[in-house]
Design a protein around this motif. Structure first.
Motif, short mmCIF file in Angstrom:
data_model
loop_
_atom_site.label_atom_id
_atom_site.label_comp_id
_atom_site.label_asym_id
_atom_site.label_seq_id
_atom_site.Cartn_x
_atom_site.Cartn_y
_atom_site.Cartn_z
N SER A 17 11.79 49.46 31.86
CA SER A 17 11.27 50.14 33.03
C SER A 17 10.68 49.16 34.04
N VAL A 18 10.65 49.62 35.29
CA VAL A 18 9.95 48.89 36.34
C VAL A 18 9.23 49.92 37.19
N THR A 19 7.99 49.62 37.56
CA THR A 19 7.20 50.54 38.37
C THR A 19 6.39 49.78 39.42
N ALA A 20 5.95 50.54 40.40
CA ALA A 20 4.86 50.08 41.26
C ALA A 20 3.57 50.58 40.62
N ASP A 21 2.68 49.67 40.28
CA ASP A 21 1.44 50.02 39.58
C ASP A 21 0.30 50.21 40.57
N VAL A 95 18.87 52.21 43.37
CA VAL A 95 19.39 53.58 43.46
C VAL A 95 18.63 54.32 44.55
N ALA A 96 19.27 55.32 45.11
CA ALA A 96 18.62 56.11 46.17
C ALA A 96 17.43 56.87 45.61
N GLY A 97 16.34 56.88 46.40
CA GLY A 97 15.16 57.63 45.98
C GLY A 97 13.99 56.73 45.63
N PRO A 98 12.91 57.33 45.11
CA PRO A 98 11.68 56.57 44.87
C PRO A 98 11.72 55.71 43.61
N THR A 99 11.03 54.59 43.69
CA THR A 99 10.81 53.69 42.55
C THR A 99 9.84 54.34 41.56
N GLY A 100 9.95 53.98 40.29
CA GLY A 100 9.00 54.46 39.29
C GLY A 100 7.57 54.10 39.66
N ASN A 121 13.80 54.91 37.20
CA ASN A 121 14.12 54.49 35.84
C ASN A 121 15.05 55.46 35.12
N SER A 122 15.02 56.72 35.54
CA SER A 122 15.88 57.73 34.91
C SER A 122 17.35 57.55 35.27
N ALA A 123 17.63 56.71 36.27
CA ALA A 123 19.02 56.50 36.70
C ALA A 123 19.75 55.44 35.87
N LEU A 124 19.05 54.77 34.97
CA LEU A 124 19.71 53.78 34.10
C LEU A 124 20.83 54.49 33.33
N SER A 125 21.97 53.82 33.18
CA SER A 125 23.12 54.47 32.57
C SER A 125 23.67 53.65 31.40
N VAL A 126 24.45 54.33 30.56
CA VAL A 126 25.13 53.65 29.45
C VAL A 126 26.04 52.55 30.00
N GLU A 127 26.75 52.84 31.07
CA GLU A 127 27.68 51.87 31.65
C GLU A 127 26.93 50.62 32.11
N GLN A 128 25.77 50.80 32.73
CA GLN A 128 24.98 49.65 33.19
C GLN A 128 24.49 48.81 32.01
N VAL A 129 23.99 49.47 30.98
CA VAL A 129 23.49 48.76 29.80
C VAL A 129 24.63 48.00 29.11
N ASP A 130 25.76 48.66 28.90
CA ASP A 130 26.88 48.02 28.23
C ASP A 130 27.41 46.82 29.02
N LEU A 143 17.02 40.74 22.36
CA LEU A 143 16.85 41.91 23.21
C LEU A 143 15.44 42.46 23.02
N LEU A 144 14.77 42.71 24.12
CA LEU A 144 13.50 43.45 24.11
C LEU A 144 13.74 44.77 24.82
N THR A 145 13.30 45.86 24.20
CA THR A 145 13.36 47.14 24.89
C THR A 145 12.16 47.99 24.50
N GLN A 146 11.88 49.02 25.32
CA GLN A 146 10.73 49.88 25.14
C GLN A 146 11.19 51.32 25.37
N LEU A 147 10.24 52.25 25.48
CA LEU A 147 10.61 53.66 25.56
C LEU A 147 10.11 54.32 26.85
N GLU A 148 9.90 53.53 27.91
CA GLU A 148 9.59 54.11 29.22
C GLU A 148 10.86 54.48 29.98
N ILE A 149 12.00 54.01 29.51
CA ILE A 149 13.29 54.46 30.03
C ILE A 149 13.76 55.63 29.16
#
Length: 321
Positions: A17-21, A95-100, A121-130, A143-149
């Motif tokens: 994930s990436v956000t503006a904090d 992607v179009a729309g607001p940042t996390g 962050n909800s726009a992340l796709s299987v195709e992008q990850v692969d 690989l590091l991953t978390q669960l905010e995506i």
């Protein structure tokens, strides 16, 4: 035992994930329905994924990020911040729309609460990850991953990385129930005491209960579990037994990105071929330094800061089997 290190694959890939904090600081947190005066406010690059990839880059690793950012006024702040730190953003998609967004509140004891709104962050796709892991697995070993995506995307990243013979490190935050078959694909899971309690169903309050929680993960197939206990240190449980890592003692100001500093430095050290114990020591130092500075990404320490800190205080961290 983690996946063997290979000399030509020293990079770290972070899918996350990436956000503006937006962070407010006040003497105490308001009660429900109450308005209080605060002391300060910051707006910075954040998100668990972004913080971890920044930390890995600051640690000296070739760090690549797989994420989605919006097209709003926060886009440039995020892209500029990642680029300035040397992060490879080839696989960061706009992607179009607001940042996390993450709304963070910090009190005078340095404790915080956070509301994270995923948005782009909800726009992340299987195709992008692969596509990203196909591209990066020849040069990256961790690989590091978390669960905010979205959880299915994190699971896809884990499965793809395992197929590419990468070491998989999962920071299960925020903690949610995961598919039973995923644990056998994870080399190292790194929950804090709250996350370990949620995932295992057993309350984690001390070293003994942390060890029991660690064994829960191993019983389900994970190769190793590292339960972090904030000021009480950390417990590593793997097939060889249990190791306890005492904390580095510092005066906390803001704990917001401490876990992400820990994760990024842990991944970087594993990617360069360090032992798990040595990687945890460096990660613990990075996490300790992070709590002494306000903000998320601004608190992430440089490699030199971690080196200097360890040179001065390495004797404080006692490792026991």
């Amino acid at each position: 035992m983690l996946t063997p290190h290979t000399a030509n694959r020293t990079g770290v890939v972070v899918v996350g994930s990436v956000t503006a904090d937006l962070t407010t600081f006040s003497q105490r947190l308001p009660a429900r329905g109450e308005t209080i005066h605060g002391d300060d406010f910051t707006l910075v690059l954040g998100g668990k994924g972004a913080n971890q990839v920044l930390a890995a880059a600051l640690a000296g690793a070739h760090a690549s990020f797989v994420a989605c950012v919006g097209s709003d006024l926060f886009h440039d702040m995020i892209i500029d911040g990642l680029t300035a730190a040397g992060v490879d953003i080839t696989h960061v998609r706009a992607v179009a729309g607001p940042t996390g967004i993450a709304h963070i509140r910090v009190d005078s004891s340095a404790q915080n609460d956070i509301v994270m709104v995923p948005l782009a962050n909800s726009a992340l796709s299987v195709e992008q990850v692969d596509a990203a892991l196909n591209d990066l697995s020849s040069t990256a070993s961790v690989l590091l991953t978390q669960l905010e995506i979205p959880v299915p995307l994190a699971m896809q990243a884990i499965r793809k990385a395992r197929a590419k013979d990468m070491t998989v490190v999962l920071d299960p935050a925020p903690a949610v129930e995961l598919p039973d078959d995923i644990w056998s694909l994870i080399d190292l899971v790194t929950p804090n005491e709250t996350e370990a309690s949620i995932l295992t169903g057993q309350q984690v309050t001390d070293l003994e209960s942390a060890e029991a929680a660690g064994r829960w993960f191993l019983e389900r197939g994970a190769k190793a579990a590292l339960i972090t206990l904030a000021g009480a240190g950390a417990v590593l449980v793997d097939a060889d037994g249990t190791q306890t890592f005492a904390p580095f003692l510092v005066t906390p100001v803001d704990t917001t990105a401490a876990g992400d500093a820990f994760a990024g430095y842990l991944g970087a050290a594993l990617a360069e071929g360090s032992s798990v114990s040595h990687a945890i020591q460096r990660a613990s130092a990075a996490g300790a330094l992070a709590v002494t500075v306000r903000g998320a990404s601004p608190s992430l320490p440089s490699k030199q800061q971690v080196d200097d800190f360890l040179a001065e205080r390495i004797d404080e961290q006692v490792v026991a089997s």
